[in-house]
Design a protein around this motif. Structure first.
Motif, mmCIF file in Angstrom:
data_model
loop_
_atom_site.group_PDB
_atom_site.id
_atom_site.type_symbol
_atom_site.label_atom_id
_atom_site.label_comp_id
_atom_site.label_asym_id
_atom_site.label_seq_id
_atom_site.Cartn_x
_atom_site.Cartn_y
_atom_site.Cartn_z
ATOM 1 N N PHE A 187 0.845 -1.188 0.000
ATOM 2 C CA PHE A 187 0.000 0.000 0.000
ATOM 3 C C PHE A 187 0.881 1.239 0.000
ATOM 4 O O PHE A 187 2.092 1.187 0.215
ATOM 5 N N TYR A 230 -4.482 0.671 -0.870
ATOM 6 C CA TYR A 230 -3.876 -0.594 -1.288
ATOM 7 C C TYR A 230 -3.640 -0.571 -2.794
ATOM 8 O O TYR A 230 -4.506 -0.170 -3.569
ATOM 9 N N LYS A 259 -4.620 5.685 3.533
ATOM 10 C CA LYS A 259 -3.976 4.447 3.091
ATOM 11 C C LYS A 259 -4.684 3.913 1.848
ATOM 12 O O LYS A 259 -5.911 3.801 1.822
ATOM 13 N N PHE A 316 0.584 5.629 1.259
ATOM 14 C CA PHE A 316 -0.173 6.646 1.963
ATOM 15 C C PHE A 316 -0.181 7.909 1.099
ATOM 16 O O PHE A 316 0.864 8.314 0.593
#
Length: 241
Positions: free
Chosen positions: A139, A152, A150, A141
């Motif tokens: 992932f 993925y 966040k 940020f």
């Protein structure tokens, strides 16, 4: 998907909101109308989650609409008159947008609506367990207007660059962040993502089809730029059987 209805007696205001809604992946426009009576009937019949509602309309004001509809759909008031804000909030509207409505303010408002409406939806069936690898669990940020979010990598469909910021599209939302395309490109694994245009990065495994120099991901059509065409089709040719 959040099913939307737009009610405004000004056609131009309708067109602006229709355009804004079309840019948000989790919104579905059911109808836009200048007739508040027709809109009220649709709300009372069910099937509408969110109403973008003008206040000053000839047949029925937005405040009257709110009182009659009795909470059957969530409402965002859209008006040029700030004096109705307090009464609107007393009637439990989600937000109050003052015209002219900027897209970033609209986007912030519908994100708020999503947090209110989505929890009431039927939970999705659990996905089949996927084979875990670095891509499925990895992932990044990204900094949005009020938080660091966040994301993925396996959820990303494509990324669109717009001047000084980018939009990250997933199946459920559009995440806007102040970021450059080059920095984002460098942060993504080459095995799974590719720059195909000065304004687009795509997730290779999310591509549905390719027609000439156009990539189809869901209902989005993404152009392949001249600078990136050769490298892109080398990847495609490598996957051909």
């Amino acid at each position: 998907m959040i099913r939307c209805l737009v009610v405004d007696d000004e056609p131009l205001a309708l067109h602006i909101l229709e355009d804004y809604i079309s840019k948000i992946p989790f919104l579905q426009l059911v109808k836009s109308t200048t007739n508040p009576i027709e809109a009220l009937t649709l709300v009372q019949d069910g099937g509408i989650d969110l109403v973008f509602l003008d206040v000053q309309m000839p047949e029925l004001t937005g405040i009257q609409f709110l009182k009659i509809s009795n909470g059957k759909a969530k409402v965002i008031l859209c008006t040029a008159y700030p004096q109705y804000a307090l009464e609107g909030y007393e009637l439990d509207v989600i937000d109050y947008l003052l015209k002219p409505i900027a897209f970033d303010r609209f986007f912030k408002s519908v994100q708020k609506a999503q947090t209110v409406i989505t929890p009431a939806a039927k939970p999705a069936a659990p996905a089949e367990p996927a084979k875990q690898d670095d891509f499925m669990s990895d992932f990044i940020f990204v900094k949005t207007e009020h938080k660091i979010q966040k994301v993925y990598l396996h959820d990303i469909l494509f990324i669109e660059g717009l001047k000084d910021y980018i939009s990250i599209f997933t199946p459920t939302e559009r995440i806007i962040t102040l970021q450059g395309m080059k920095k984002m490109e460098d942060a993504l694994p080459e095995k799974h993502f590719m720059r195909v245009h000065k304004s687009y990065i795509v997730s290779i495994n999310k591509i549905d089809s390719i027609e000439r120099s156009r990539i189809f991901i869901g209902d989005k059509i993404i152009p392949v730029g001249d600078t990136y065409r050769e490298d892109f089709f080398k990847i495609v040719d490598g996957k051909n059987i």
